[in-house]
Design a protein around this motif. Sequence first.
Motif, PDB file in Angstrom:
ATOM      1  N   THR A   1      -6.868   1.639   0.503  1.00 53.10           N
ATOM      2  CA  THR A   1      -5.513   2.191   0.369  1.00 53.10           C
ATOM      3  C   THR A   1      -5.109   2.213  -1.098  1.00 53.10           C
ATOM      4  O   THR A   1      -5.592   1.410  -1.892  1.00 53.10           O
ATOM      5  N   THR A   2      -4.230   3.144  -1.436  1.00 53.50           N
ATOM      6  CA  THR A   2      -3.639   3.110  -2.771  1.00 53.50           C
ATOM      7  C   THR A   2      -2.642   1.950  -2.822  1.00 53.50           C
ATOM      8  O   THR A   2      -2.206   1.446  -1.784  1.00 53.50           O
TER       9      THR A   2
ATOM     10  N   GLY B   1       0.824  -1.203   0.000  1.00 55.92           N
ATOM     11  CA  GLY B   1       0.000   0.000   0.000  1.00 55.92           C
ATOM     12  C   GLY B   1       0.858   1.252   0.000  1.00 55.92           C
ATOM     13  O   GLY B   1       2.065   1.198   0.261  1.00 55.92           O
TER      14      GLY B   1
ATOM     15  N   ALA C   1       0.994   3.478   2.120  1.00 55.41           N
ATOM     16  CA  ALA C   1       1.546   3.773   3.451  1.00 55.41           C
ATOM     17  C   ALA C   1       2.261   2.568   4.060  1.00 55.41           C
ATOM     18  O   ALA C   1       2.519   2.529   5.262  1.00 55.41           O
TER      19      ALA C   1
ATOM     20  N   LEU D   1     -11.114  -1.165   4.886  1.00 60.22           N
ATOM     21  CA  LEU D   1      -9.898  -0.397   4.585  1.00 60.22           C
ATOM     22  C   LEU D   1      -9.898  -0.011   3.117  1.00 60.22           C
ATOM     23  O   LEU D   1     -10.353  -0.782   2.279  1.00 60.22           O
TER      24      LEU D   1
END
Length: 135
Positions: free
Chosen positions: A43-44, A27, A29, A41
Motif C-alpha cells: 500500500t502507499t 495507508g 486507503a 500486502l
Amino acid sequence: MKTVPLEIVTPERIVFSDDVQMVIARGGAGDVGILPGHTPLVTTLKISAVRLKLKDGSEQHVAVTGGFLEVKPQKVTILAEAAELPEEIDIDRAERARERAEARLAASGQENLDFRRAELALQRAVNRLQVAKGK
Ligand code: ATP
C-alpha cells in the motif's frame, strides 16, 4: 510473543531495523495494522506517524513522508521518501518549514501547483512536530 522483522528505509539510509510486535500505518486507503503472519500486502503511505509496538512492548513513533508499505510472509518493509525517529527531528527546522508553508498558502490562490506544494510541505512539517513532541 510473536514478532516480525521490520525495516524502514529511505533512499539515503536505514532508519529502523528490528523485530516488532505490531506496525500501525496510515495507508492510502485507510489505516492498516500489521501483526506477525499478516497476509502479503502493498500500500502507499500518507505523510503520517507510523506506530510500532517494539519487542519489549513499548511504543515507538516514526515520522514518514510518503512511500510504500510492503508486507511479505517473513518481513515488513517501509520504503519512504523521508523518515525520522522522534529524537532525530530538528524542531526549529520543522517550525520554520511550517511557517514558510503557511505564508505560501496565504499568498497563493487555491488549486494551483504552489498551493498543493505548500499544503504538502505543511503536512510534512506538522507531522514532524507531532512525532517530535510525542503526540
Ligand atoms: P525542509 O523545508 O526543512 O527541508 P522538507 O519537508 O522539504 O523540509 P523533506 O524534503 O521532506 O524536507 O526531507 C529532506 C531531508 O531532510 C530528509 O532526509 C528528511 O529526513 C530531512 N528532514 C526534513 N526536515 C527535517 C527535520 N525537521 N528534522 C530532521 N530531518 C529533517
